[in-house]
Write an enzyme that holds these catalytic residues in place. Structure first.
Site, PDB file in Angstrom:
ATOM      1  N   ILE B 174       0.843  -1.207   0.000  1.00 50.77           N
ATOM      2  CA  ILE B 174       0.000   0.000   0.000  1.00 50.77           C
ATOM      3  C   ILE B 174       0.873   1.249   0.000  1.00 50.77           C
ATOM      4  O   ILE B 174       0.652   2.181  -0.778  1.00 50.77           O
ATOM      5  CB  ILE B 174      -0.964   0.000   1.208  1.00 50.77           C
ATOM      6  CG1 ILE B 174      -1.993  -1.134   1.045  1.00 50.77           C
ATOM      7  CG2 ILE B 174      -1.666   1.343   1.356  1.00 50.77           C
ATOM      8  CD1 ILE B 174      -2.909  -1.340   2.241  1.00 50.77           C
ATOM      9  N   SER B 193      10.288   2.626   7.970  1.00 50.43           N
ATOM     10  CA  SER B 193       9.886   1.233   7.850  1.00 50.43           C
ATOM     11  C   SER B 193      10.755   0.438   8.822  1.00 50.43           C
ATOM     12  O   SER B 193      11.719   0.981   9.371  1.00 50.43           O
ATOM     13  CB  SER B 193      10.130   0.794   6.403  1.00 50.43           C
ATOM     14  OG  SER B 193       9.382  -0.348   6.094  1.00 50.43           O
ATOM     15  N   SER B 195      12.848  -1.701   8.141  1.00 52.09           N
ATOM     16  CA  SER B 195      14.216  -1.708   7.610  1.00 52.09           C
ATOM     17  C   SER B 195      14.244  -0.963   6.278  1.00 52.09           C
ATOM     18  O   SER B 195      13.206  -0.775   5.634  1.00 52.09           O
ATOM     19  CB  SER B 195      14.685  -3.150   7.398  1.00 52.09           C
ATOM     20  OG  SER B 195      13.789  -3.792   6.514  1.00 52.09           O
ATOM     21  N   VAL B 249      -4.716   5.410   6.709  1.00 56.41           N
ATOM     22  CA  VAL B 249      -5.543   4.416   6.017  1.00 56.41           C
ATOM     23  C   VAL B 249      -5.173   3.012   6.495  1.00 56.41           C
ATOM     24  O   VAL B 249      -5.525   2.031   5.847  1.00 56.41           O
ATOM     25  CB  VAL B 249      -5.368   4.505   4.473  1.00 56.41           C
ATOM     26  CG1 VAL B 249      -6.019   5.758   3.928  1.00 56.41           C
ATOM     27  CG2 VAL B 249      -3.897   4.430   4.074  1.00 56.41           C
ATOM     28  N   ARG B 251      -4.469   1.478  10.462  1.00 51.85           N
ATOM     29  CA  ARG B 251      -5.235   1.069  11.641  1.00 51.85           C
ATOM     30  C   ARG B 251      -5.318   2.251  12.597  1.00 51.85           C
ATOM     31  O   ARG B 251      -4.333   2.969  12.793  1.00 51.85           O
ATOM     32  CB  ARG B 251      -4.551  -0.113  12.350  1.00 51.85           C
ATOM     33  CG  ARG B 251      -4.767  -1.459  11.691  1.00 51.85           C
ATOM     34  CD  ARG B 251      -6.228  -1.932  11.795  1.00 51.85           C
ATOM     35  NE  ARG B 251      -6.467  -3.184  11.099  1.00 51.85           N
ATOM     36  CZ  ARG B 251      -6.868  -3.282   9.825  1.00 51.85           C
ATOM     37  NH1 ARG B 251      -7.061  -2.192   9.096  1.00 51.85           N
ATOM     38  NH2 ARG B 251      -7.087  -4.470   9.290  1.00 51.85           N
ATOM     39  N   GLU B 280     -14.016   1.444  16.280  1.00 52.88           N
ATOM     40  CA  GLU B 280     -14.879   1.466  15.097  1.00 52.88           C
ATOM     41  C   GLU B 280     -16.111   0.629  15.380  1.00 52.88           C
ATOM     42  O   GLU B 280     -15.996  -0.403  16.048  1.00 52.88           O
ATOM     43  CB  GLU B 280     -14.117   0.915  13.885  1.00 52.88           C
ATOM     44  CG  GLU B 280     -12.948   1.808  13.504  1.00 52.88           C
ATOM     45  CD  GLU B 280     -12.156   1.281  12.307  1.00 52.88           C
ATOM     46  OE1 GLU B 280     -12.633   0.348  11.633  1.00 52.88           O
ATOM     47  OE2 GLU B 280     -11.073   1.804  12.049  1.00 52.88           O
ATOM     48  N   HIS B 298     -13.695   3.586   7.474  1.00 52.88           N
ATOM     49  CA  HIS B 298     -12.883   2.404   7.168  1.00 52.88           C
ATOM     50  C   HIS B 298     -13.326   1.843   5.814  1.00 52.88           C
ATOM     51  O   HIS B 298     -13.685   0.653   5.688  1.00 52.88           O
ATOM     52  CB  HIS B 298     -13.006   1.338   8.264  1.00 52.88           C
ATOM     53  CG  HIS B 298     -11.855   0.368   8.258  1.00 52.88           C
ATOM     54  ND1 HIS B 298     -11.334  -0.223   9.374  1.00 52.88           N
ATOM     55  CD2 HIS B 298     -11.089  -0.105   7.235  1.00 52.88           C
ATOM     56  CE1 HIS B 298     -10.341  -1.025   9.056  1.00 52.88           C
ATOM     57  NE2 HIS B 298     -10.169  -0.975   7.757  1.00 52.88           N
TER      58      HIS B 298
END
Lengths: 332, 332
Positions: B174, B193, B195, B249, B251, B280, B298
């Site tokens: 994503i 990230s 890594s 977008v 969690r 949610e 969501h």
């Protein structure tokens, strides 16, 4: 005494500067800021309707050398005939449909526009409106705030942008920016334009009906003129089909709004993202009631960065012209 | 008689099929459609809380071979211990934070997810939310419908997307799709990230605070786990700065919502586009009241095309597993 003579000297020196008439909404004068505003004798009509202003200032108007106008304020033959010394029109808008270009040409009046200042913003808005309509973002935001506790299951499913066939009407600078962005979403681009562009490989359709037949989405990016006025009519909408989406970031009058409303009510069109309208500011009850239409207040250019950009550009065009240099963003 | 024996034969043949327990919201059973639904003995708990269902159907549950679950329905150690014959969990969600993967691994239970089915839609939504927040699209749409006759001058100026420094948190499928799209808007991409990714040239920051310091926008695309829970806290928001925008977008629990609200009220953050929330369905009064936040239920995956895609994918995973073939979209 010293102060008075300084004031008189200042007044005298302002009077000798090129006269620039502002033709725009209240607050329009903020567009021309120092250092540019100090180089011209600014005539600001914002507090009066233009014809009153011109009647009251006949002695000044006869020597107006330039008009700085907003997109919503027409430069007509009548206005031009009242300004015999006019040599330049600078508009702060991307479109020039409010300027009688033919009459300007006939009178030898040069015209400068916004160039490409707004192209990226308008293209960004076009993409956002498109995703908003097909993924129902504004609609969901509105519902969530009104009725708490909703989940995605309470909304109809949206549609996927990837793979959509997008027909761009008008492949100028803005149209190209839209195409470039939508390629990154794996959309298939084709276009309609006055003529085939040799520098792109997107399929070209000489007829907008044919383009619509071969598209899921139409994005309107063309200029408004006699050939394009209300070109997006019922025939085009039916060709686009029931799931079709129309995005308009160009000029409202490209769309026949009556046909759009009718097609909408008959379920003949899927949705629309509209930044521009036949009449602005928008005041059309029927449009407000549509639930798969995203409305935006002709805001394609209203970012801080572009506002700063256009302030500089109009100033630089005026300065260049009166220094006998080429216009920065000439139209004619 | 013939009918009854046919029914009995049918019942008998269903009983011999692998048992699949559905663990999801009402209507979840529509996810498993023919031909796949005919190949399994479907146990549907939607009408009862799961623990009631399991108590009432102990004889069936002891032989449940697979669970098909929704992202909002946890697969806990407790649940796993009630299903001694379980060999497979298929989740219809991109995220797997609701599945106790460690316990599954320990028990030799395989897990299949949604693979990349939703990646494009979620990336599209991320871009749309970002443009929406910085160009104030949903806000304008809402205002235009409530107060007619408004023009762009009645709205604060937005900001330009072109040239924005966008920090992507989590450069998986994503995140890469988001980066690819935003490059077409001339944004400058960097990322955080677990890594450094050898296959991209975007600048890498091992600390999310450092990424925020060097970004105008953060787009959250990473998985939720113990390392990432509430990682977007006050420190990160202050590093991002007053004009900064956060798009989530992934969690909801990646963001410390209390810190977000506080930073918002103190003017320490510019805006946010949120598709996911700590709880949610969303029911947080304070979030509803914020005016430079775009809310989405969501819905990153709720397009018709992706729904059809996930229906097929969950069926294909079940079929593959029980035919001793490799999972289509394995997680573990």
């Amino acid at each position: 005494m010293a102060d008075r003579s300084t004031n008189e000297e200042q007044s005298q020196s302002i009077i000798n500067l090129p006269k620039v008439l502002l033709h725009g909404p209240p607050g329009f004068s903020s567009l021309l800021q120092p250092p540019y505003s100090l180089k011209f004798h600014i005539l600001n009509n914002a507090s009066l309707p233009l014809h009153h202003f011109l009647a009251n200032h006949a002695h000044l108007c006869s020597s107006v050398a330039a008009v700085l106008c907003d997109g919503g304020y027409p430069i007509t033959t009548d206005l031009l005939s009242l300004l015999p010394s006019l040599r330049l029109v600078v508009t702060s808008s991307a479109g020039t449909d409010h300027v009688d270009l033919e009459e300007c040409r006939r009178r030898g009046v040069r015209v400068a526009g916004a160039g490409n200042i707004f192209s990226q913003d308008v293209a960004d808005l076009a993409v956002a409106l498109l995703i908003d309509v097909i993924m129902k973002i504004s609609a969901a935001d509105g519902c969530l705030r009104k009725r708490h506790g909703l989940s995605w299951r309470d909304f109809p499913l949206g549609s996927k942008l990837t793979g959509k066939k997008v027909g761009i009407v008008g492949l100028g600078k803005i149209g190209l920016e839209v195409a470039h962005r939508l390629e990154a979403f794996d959309c298939m681009i084709s276009y309609n334009s006055r003529s085939k562009k040799p520098f792109v490989s997107y399929p070209f359709y000489s007829s907008v009906v044919e383009l619509a037949t071969n598209s899921n989405v139409l994005v309107l990016c063309c200029a408004l003129n006699d050939q394009t006025r209300q070109m997006i009519n019922r025939e085009v909408m039916l060709a686009l089909g029931k799931g079709g989406v129309i995005v308009n970031v160009a000029r409202g009058a490209l769309i026949d709004e009556k046909d759009l409303l009718r097609c909408w009510l008959e379920g003949e069109i899927g949705g629309a993202g509209l930044d521009v309208f036949e009449n602005e500011p928008l005041d059309c009850e029927e449009l407000f009631s549509l639930d798969n239409v995203v409305l935006s207040p002709h805001a394609g250019f209203s970012t801080l960065e572009s506002y700063i950009g256009i302030c500089q550009l109009v100033g630089r065009n005026l300065e260049a012209f009166f220094s006998n240099k080429p216009l920065i963003s000439p139209v004619i």
